[in-house]
Structures are given as C-alpha cells and as structure tokens.
Design a protein around this motif. Structure first.
Motif, PDB file in Angstrom:
ATOM      1  N   UNK A   1     -38.360  17.349  42.943  1.00 26.61           N
ATOM      2  CA  UNK A   1     -38.128  18.313  44.371  1.00 26.61           C
ATOM      3  C   UNK A   1     -37.054  17.953  45.049  1.00 26.61           C
ATOM      4  N   UNK A   2     -36.713  16.738  45.094  1.00 25.82           N
ATOM      5  CA  UNK A   2     -35.573  15.992  45.669  1.00 25.82           C
ATOM      6  C   UNK A   2     -34.408  15.851  45.222  1.00 25.82           C
ATOM      7  N   UNK A   3     -33.680  15.795  44.313  1.00 17.24           N
ATOM      8  CA  UNK A   3     -32.735  16.951  43.079  1.00 17.24           C
ATOM      9  C   UNK A   3     -32.778  18.303  43.613  1.00 17.24           C
ATOM     10  N   UNK A   4     -33.798  18.480  43.881  1.00 19.91           N
ATOM     11  CA  UNK A   4     -33.641  20.091  43.459  1.00 19.91           C
ATOM     12  C   UNK A   4     -32.912  20.407  44.923  1.00 19.91           C
ATOM     13  N   UNK A   5     -33.272  20.130  45.798  1.00 15.45           N
ATOM     14  CA  UNK A   5     -32.718  20.306  47.264  1.00 15.45           C
ATOM     15  C   UNK A   5     -31.469  19.870  48.167  1.00 15.45           C
ATOM     16  N   UNK A   6     -30.617  18.764  46.488  1.00 11.92           N
ATOM     17  CA  UNK A   6     -29.707  19.029  46.742  1.00 11.92           C
ATOM     18  C   UNK A   6     -28.525  19.253  45.873  1.00 11.92           C
ATOM     19  N   UNK A   7     -29.269  19.684  44.513  1.00 14.90           N
ATOM     20  CA  UNK A   7     -28.840  20.897  43.525  1.00 14.90           C
ATOM     21  C   UNK A   7     -27.829  21.843  44.431  1.00 14.90           C
ATOM     22  N   UNK A   8     -29.839  22.250  45.026  1.00 15.94           N
ATOM     23  CA  UNK A   8     -29.036  23.859  45.975  1.00 15.94           C
ATOM     24  C   UNK A   8     -28.134  23.948  46.854  1.00 15.94           C
ATOM     25  N   UNK A   9     -28.237  22.578  47.493  1.00 14.95           N
ATOM     26  CA  UNK A   9     -26.815  22.011  49.025  1.00 14.95           C
ATOM     27  C   UNK A   9     -25.580  22.858  48.099  1.00 14.95           C
ATOM     28  N   UNK A  10     -25.683  22.333  46.304  1.00 16.57           N
ATOM     29  CA  UNK A  10     -24.753  21.966  46.425  1.00 16.57           C
ATOM     30  C   UNK A  10     -23.942  23.288  45.350  1.00 16.57           C
TER      31      UNK A  10
END
Length: 423
Positions: free
Chosen positions: A189-198
DNA sequence: TCTGGGGTCCTAGGACCC
DNA sequence: TCTGGGGTCCTAGGACCC
C-alpha cells in the motif's frame, strides 16, 4: 524455471469439496469469531463483497443473495493444503510451501526439454481430479515473474486454461506492461502511493533504469532484488520454510477484558500453545513477547499497543518456563496500565534454535525434569486427546470462539467423516 | 589544541506477504 | 452489538569490542 501454484479461493474451494452443490453458488468464509470475510468464491466477489469486510457490514448483501457463509475450519483447510503439497511433490522434489494455499516449485536439474505448459496442466488436472481444488499455475525464470505469470493465468482462464508460462523476453515485457504496480509481489500500500506519485504505474515502468537510484533509496536492497527478478535474473531462491523462526498465538476477545485473572488465564493458554508448537518443530525459544491491545473502532480507529520483551538466560520449550515467564510479564504490563479494556492479547516466541543446539548459561539452568515432564505431557495428550493435560494456570473455563457456521472436520476427525448411502 | 578505523550484536519499528 | 491471525525480512541507531 520456477512455478507458482496458487489455489483459487482456497477456503471456499475446500468447503465445496464436501458440499459440491455449492459449486457455482456464492460462498464466503469468515475469520475467527466470525468477524470478517477472509475468503470468497468468484460468485461472492462478483456481488461486490470486499475482502476483509466486517461481517455485520455486509450481512444484508449476504442474506439477500443467499451467500453460503462458513466459519473458518482450519482443521479442514490445513489438511487439504498438505494434500495439495503432496501432489506437487510428485512434480518436483523442490517445493516451497509459501502459504496455506500456494507453493513455489523449482525445476533445476530436471529434463531440460520439459514442456512447462504441458507440465503445468498436468499439475492442475491432477489436483483438480484428486482434490476438486482448482489451481492456477504460473511458470517463469524467477519467483517474482512466476507470480506475474500466475496472475495472468488466473485473470484469463479461457485463453490460458489456468496455466501461463513466461519463457521469452517478448512475453516477459508484455506481461510487465500489463501488470499494475500495486499487483507486483512486494509492492504494498505505501510503496504503491510513492510509485504512482513518480509515475511508475506498471511493473514495466518499475524496471526502467531511470528509477534505479530512487528505488534503492526508497526500498533498499529489497527493491533492487525485485527489479532484478522482474528483469529475468533470478536472485530469490527457494526457501526452506519447514521450521519457523517465530511462533505467535494472538486472539481477539469476544468481550473486552480488563480483569487480571482473566487475562492471566488467556496468556497462560497462549504461552502453553507456543511451547507445544515449539516442541512439535523441535525448537527452543530464547525470547518471549507478551502483548496487549486496546482497540477502538469508533474513535478514529485508535488502538494502543503494549508489549513486554524478555530474553531468557537459556533457550527452552518447556511449558512451565514459558508460561511462568509470560505471566510475570503480564503482571508488569497490567500493573503499569491499570483499568484499560483490552481487546486482543498474544504471546510470541522468537530467537528459535534447534533443541539439539541449545546454548546453556553458565550459572542459570532450567530444571532438567522439565524435559521429561514435557515428553510425558505430549505423549498423554497425543494419546487421549488434545490438551487434556494442562497447567492449573490455564483454568477450566472454555473460551469458545464464535463459530456459528462451522462445517465438519471431514478429513481429520473419525466422528465427522462423511457417510454415503448406496441405494 | 590536535583524537582512527573496522567491526559485531541487539532492538524497535517499518514494510511486506498470505 | 458485531471488526482475524500468523508470518518474513530489512534498516537505523545504540552500545559495545579491539
């Protein structure tokens, strides 16, 4: 090459094995205490019943569509799980039991002309025929890619027949472009958010070299390993998971507890189950953790978490020592936090080592009589039934979970074996 | 006044998996 | 009213060693 074999809707499929009239009908399985939805058939999923939903929130939908609801029957699921793994070992000696419903296989050293697609279908058919459990098989050069392949097999049953092999670069690239970043094994969940932001939206974006440095800072070596795996370079080997590195028994209470005696009884029981499980896998523990949890779902889901950690001077699997230590820890926790209402509690044992490799303390030692006492206790319990002999601290109160919709122990209990009448 | 370099072990906490 | 349970691995920082 690696294969990932995953059982479809495993718990629901287990229930259907002995109640075949449920095939094609919506089925849902509840967690302990009949709290949440933890498995559902495709039909139930199609009704929009979310995974993990509290039962009372979806009760109307369940009733309205006549969903067949079951309490968790781990005796049944655990037994069928072992049978699935038994069958898989006929296809390769290298099987990692990754979870109750999935396994990795490795084919190193086997016939290099093996047709993996055909082999995958053989596995699938045999498990289907012998156990009536539907599975999907993904085959690829790495574990992470076999996960991707499995997902494709699951998503396109008509085109793949439940088996998909990634054996060329072309197929790999296509698969990665299709895979959403949040569906990549290891991206939560947490990594996904960071990935999508990038702007990393697919597994293919993830392996773009322009992100390598960033991945290293965000995910460390774990991220770099994952990247290599997706590029087709195998860096994660098959794990031996037969002996656990920690053992945890934690439970939610039907009613919040604050009373010390009640908590002590629970902690004693959890601790003694930990000790039993340690002896079963021939391990000793050196560290014991006792935890208490308050949960408040209404008030912004605030929960408080208290724990005590104790490392013993020697390692042990004696019920007496572990219970005694755990109760002392509870005493301290309880005294420090008077009057709180606890919803959950648990005992965790870690720093496990093989019982033959026990490290002794120079001065403090466990009473050697414990060893023979435990042997006797296990032997008696093995003969006359589960936990008939226990410590006084565990009391006589029975803490029955709410399990209003439990099916039978069809495969593990003589009294509950299915009877078939021939007319 | 100026003060090196290379390690180990442990723990708490985070992130993830099913 | 009712909200699961059991795991793994990694990292940073502290405390210690020579």
């Amino acid at each position: 090459m690696y294969a990932l074999v995953d059982c479809n809707n495993f718990y629901a499929s287990c229930e259907r094995l002995f109640q075949p009239h449920l095939v094609g009908k919506p089925v849902a399985i509840l967690s302990n205490n009949d709290g949440c939805i933890i498995s559902r058939s495709d039909e139930a999923r199609a009704l929009g019943i979310p995974m993990g939903a509290p039962e009372f929130q979806v009760r109307d939908v369940l009733r309205q569509h006549q969903v067949h609801v079951f309490s968790s029957n781990y005796a049944l699921y655990g037994d069928l799980s072992q049978r699935v793994f038994e069958i898989l070992r006929q296809f390769s000696p290298n099987v990692e039991e990754y979870s109750i419903d999935e396994a990795f296989l490795n084919f190193d050293g086997m016939d290099s002309n093996l047709d993996f697609n055909d082999y995958g279908h053989q596995m699938r058919n045999r498990i289907r025929k012998w156990l009536s459990i539907p599975v999907c098989v993904g085959v690829a050069p790495t574990k992470a890619l076999s996960k991707v392949a499995n997902k494709i097999a699951r998503k396109f049953p008509d085109k793949t027949g439940g088996v998909y092999v990634i054996d060329t670069d072309e197929k790999r690239i296509k698969a990665l472009k299709w895979t959403k970043i949040e569906d990549v094994w290891g991206i939560g969940y947490r990594m996904k958010k960071k990935m999508v932001a990038r702007n990393i939206k697919t597994a293919f974006d993830f392996i773009d070299p322009m992100h390598t440095a960033w991945i290293k800072t965000q995910m460390g070596v774990v991220g770099l390993r994952l990247k290599k795996e997706l590029e087709g370079e195998s860096v994660l080997a098959l794990d031996d998971v037969t002996t656990k590195k920690s053992i945890a028994i934690t439970r939610s209470f039907p009613k919040k507890l604050t009373d010390y005696d009640a908590l002590r009884e629970r902690i004693s029981t959890f601790a003694s189950v930990c000790a039993e499980k340690l002896r079963l896998q021939h391990s000793c523990c050196q560290t014991i953790i006792v935890m208490l949890n308050t949960v408040n779902y209404d008030n912004g889901r605030k929960s408080r978490y208290f724990q005590q950690v104790v490392t013993l001077p020697f390692s042990t699997n004696s019920t007496l020592t572990i219970v005694d230590t755990a109760v002392k820890m509870l005493q301290k926790l309880h005294a420090e936090n008077e009057g709180l209402l606890y919803q959950k509690a648990g005992v965790i044992v870690t720093q496990l080592r093989n019982e033959n490799e026990k490290q002794f303390d120079l001065f403090v030692d466990e009473n050697p009589k414990h060893l023979s006492l435990m042997k006797a206790m296990d032997a008696i319990n093995g003969k006359i039934g589960h936990r008939k002999v226990k410590l006084g601290a565990q009391g006589n109160q029975t803490w029955n979970m709410r399990q209003n919709k439990l099916s039978l122990k069809y495969t593990t209990h003589f009294d509950q074996i299915l009877t078939i009448r021939c007319q």
